[in-house]
Design a protein around this motif. Structure first.
Motif, mmCIF file in Angstrom:
data_model
loop_
_atom_site.group_PDB
_atom_site.id
_atom_site.type_symbol
_atom_site.label_atom_id
_atom_site.label_comp_id
_atom_site.label_asym_id
_atom_site.label_seq_id
_atom_site.Cartn_x
_atom_site.Cartn_y
_atom_site.Cartn_z
ATOM 1 N N PRO A 112 46.494 -118.267 -66.902
ATOM 2 C CA PRO A 112 45.204 -118.272 -66.411
ATOM 3 C C PRO A 112 44.126 -117.068 -66.482
ATOM 4 O O PRO A 112 43.083 -116.889 -66.881
ATOM 5 C CB PRO A 112 44.970 -118.706 -65.051
ATOM 6 C CG PRO A 112 46.421 -119.613 -64.936
ATOM 7 C CD PRO A 112 47.192 -118.950 -65.726
ATOM 8 N N ARG A 116 40.780 -116.441 -68.988
ATOM 9 C CA ARG A 116 39.854 -115.661 -68.540
ATOM 10 C C ARG A 116 39.120 -114.809 -69.540
ATOM 11 O O ARG A 116 37.641 -114.843 -69.965
ATOM 12 C CB ARG A 116 39.642 -115.034 -67.290
ATOM 13 C CG ARG A 116 39.933 -115.788 -66.034
ATOM 14 C CD ARG A 116 40.084 -114.788 -64.611
ATOM 15 N NE ARG A 116 40.014 -115.679 -63.925
ATOM 16 C CZ ARG A 116 38.989 -115.490 -62.802
ATOM 17 N NH1 ARG A 116 37.833 -114.998 -63.121
ATOM 18 N NH2 ARG A 116 38.763 -116.347 -61.773
ATOM 19 N N GLU A 243 31.384 -125.562 -69.355
ATOM 20 C CA GLU A 243 30.733 -124.756 -68.275
ATOM 21 C C GLU A 243 30.106 -123.615 -68.727
ATOM 22 O O GLU A 243 29.424 -122.742 -67.958
ATOM 23 C CB GLU A 243 32.131 -124.450 -67.370
ATOM 24 C CG GLU A 243 33.161 -123.335 -68.345
ATOM 25 C CD GLU A 243 34.288 -124.366 -68.866
ATOM 26 O OE1 GLU A 243 35.449 -123.948 -68.825
ATOM 27 O OE2 GLU A 243 34.012 -125.664 -69.119
ATOM 28 N N HIS A 262 34.426 -116.334 -61.475
ATOM 29 C CA HIS A 262 35.203 -117.793 -61.519
ATOM 30 C C HIS A 262 34.144 -118.614 -61.850
ATOM 31 O O HIS A 262 33.279 -118.776 -61.468
ATOM 32 C CB HIS A 262 35.376 -117.792 -60.100
ATOM 33 C CG HIS A 262 36.212 -119.349 -60.100
ATOM 34 N ND1 HIS A 262 37.314 -119.512 -60.377
ATOM 35 C CD2 HIS A 262 35.761 -120.302 -59.083
ATOM 36 C CE1 HIS A 262 37.826 -120.807 -60.280
ATOM 37 N NE2 HIS A 262 36.793 -121.118 -59.479
ATOM 38 N N THR A 263 34.763 -119.351 -63.195
ATOM 39 C CA THR A 263 33.995 -120.498 -63.523
ATOM 40 C C THR A 263 34.741 -121.729 -63.567
ATOM 41 O O THR A 263 35.896 -121.732 -64.230
ATOM 42 C CB THR A 263 33.598 -120.180 -64.874
ATOM 43 O OG1 THR A 263 32.579 -118.769 -65.031
ATOM 44 C CG2 THR A 263 32.553 -121.265 -65.593
ATOM 45 N N GLN A 264 34.218 -122.656 -62.807
ATOM 46 C CA GLN A 264 35.078 -124.038 -62.848
ATOM 47 C C GLN A 264 35.085 -124.758 -63.946
ATOM 48 O O GLN A 264 33.928 -125.122 -64.487
ATOM 49 C CB GLN A 264 34.594 -124.797 -61.585
ATOM 50 C CG GLN A 264 35.439 -126.022 -61.633
ATOM 51 C CD GLN A 264 36.807 -125.731 -60.810
ATOM 52 O OE1 GLN A 264 36.888 -124.844 -60.135
ATOM 53 N NE2 GLN A 264 37.575 -126.388 -61.128
ATOM 54 N N PRO A 265 36.260 -125.041 -64.570
ATOM 55 C CA PRO A 265 36.226 -125.835 -65.879
ATOM 56 C C PRO A 265 35.556 -127.314 -65.807
ATOM 57 O O PRO A 265 35.835 -127.896 -64.466
ATOM 58 C CB PRO A 265 37.575 -125.749 -66.397
ATOM 59 C CG PRO A 265 38.113 -125.029 -65.863
ATOM 60 C CD PRO A 265 37.612 -124.504 -64.248
ATOM 61 N N ILE A 266 35.051 -127.757 -66.606
ATOM 62 C CA ILE A 266 34.332 -129.211 -66.606
ATOM 63 C C ILE A 266 35.146 -130.094 -67.247
ATOM 64 O O ILE A 266 35.388 -129.908 -68.571
ATOM 65 C CB ILE A 266 32.891 -129.102 -67.029
ATOM 66 C CG1 ILE A 266 31.861 -128.375 -66.182
ATOM 67 C CG2 ILE A 266 32.134 -130.660 -67.123
ATOM 68 C CD1 ILE A 266 30.565 -128.265 -66.779
ATOM 69 N N LYS A 267 35.771 -131.036 -66.751
ATOM 70 C CA LYS A 267 36.666 -131.819 -67.390
ATOM 71 C C LYS A 267 35.974 -133.243 -68.357
ATOM 72 O O LYS A 267 34.801 -133.120 -67.869
ATOM 73 C CB LYS A 267 37.744 -132.720 -66.255
ATOM 74 C CG LYS A 267 38.361 -131.820 -65.480
ATOM 75 C CD LYS A 267 39.480 -130.896 -66.117
ATOM 76 C CE LYS A 267 40.423 -130.242 -65.110
ATOM 77 N NZ LYS A 267 41.331 -129.134 -66.002
#
Length: 274
Positions: A112, A116, A243, A262-267
């Motif tokens: 992780p 980034r 994202e 922090h960037t939330q991944p888009i599934k």
């Protein structure tokens, strides 16, 4: 060997300028596979990464060369255990640098913290030849740069073979990322061993299922051997990361600081996957 020394004695920055001039011009003059807008703006934003990297490399490359030369002076590495002609050692060393880069690249997708930084490269929603520049400088220096030192430590590779590896790598990078039409037969001939553009485009597909594949830079054989090879219909490609799919997240200064945000991944939906 004299010719090789002269070739590799050329300033890498001149080689990069020549390659971006060639491939970016071809992208403007020919009918390309994907239609993108604001090409010069895109080139400028990505080019800023290269400018920063050149400044930082002034210090780090010297450090890298010093350490590799020192390791060679101590005859550390597997290649010092066998007797090989110089040409054979250089070719094997190029292959070993690429093998190490494969595993490091794979690690930047799976760890992780490293992702980034590496996602800066994958965030490009309109991939073209200038995407070659779009790497966070800290990733190239601290991750891949140190990887070259590790390669020299493990295998006994030298600076000359590293310079040859990067000379070849630059050509492949622009070849793979350029927004150009290439004949399909490349995938079924040279693409059995070497990385072809359609194979690398899969790696830049927005769906992470495909992003986490085809890690090789020069020899696609690594992906085939280690089970990370995937294919996809090129006409269904959508580049980037969902994202980062907005104009404000495509700008240089945002991308430079993005590893610390922090960037939330888009599934993506799991359909039509192979």
């Amino acid at each position: 060997m004299d010719f090789l020394n002269k070739l590799l004695g050329i300033d890498p920055n001149y080689i990069i300028i020549g390659l971006i001039a060639l491939f970016f011009s071809l992208e403007q003059l020919t009918k390309t596979r994907f239609s993108f807008k604001d090409r010069m703006k895109h080139l400028f934003q990505n080019g800023l990464f290269q400018i920063v990297l050149v400044g930082l490399n002034f210090f780090f490359v010297s450090f890298q060369v010093f350490l590799i030369d020192w390791l060679n002076g101590q005859q550390i590495g597997l290649l010092y255990l066998i007797s090989l002609p110089l040409w054979a050692k250089i070719l094997i060393s190029v292959v070993l640098y690429d093998l190490t880069a494969y595993w490091i690249h794979r690690g930047t997708h799976k760890i992780p913290l490293l992702w980034r930084f590496h996602r800066v490269h994958h965030s490009d929603t309109s991939m073209d030849s200038s995407t070659v520049f779009r790497f966070h400088p800290m990733e190239l220096i601290l991750v891949f740069g140190l990887g070259n030192i590790v390669t020299a430590f493990l295998f006994g590779t030298d600076v000359l073979s590293m310079a040859l590896y990067y000379f070849i790598l630059y050509i492949f990078f622009f070849f793979e990322h350029a927004n150009l039409n290439y004949p399909n037969w490349l995938n079924f001939t040279l693409g059995l061993i070497f990385v072809m553009p359609d194979q690398h485009r899969v790696h830049h597909q927005q769906d992470q299922f495909y992003t986490d594949s085809n890690y090789a830079d020069i020899f696609i054989i690594w992906d085939r051997v280690f089970g990370t090879y995937k294919t996809m219909n090129a006409n269904k490609m959508k580049y980037g990361l969902a994202e980062f799919d907005s104009d404000n997240k495509q700008k240089f200064f945002y991308l430079l600081k993005s590893p610390f945000i922090h960037t939330q991944p888009i599934k993506h939906e799991q359909k039509d996957r192979k």
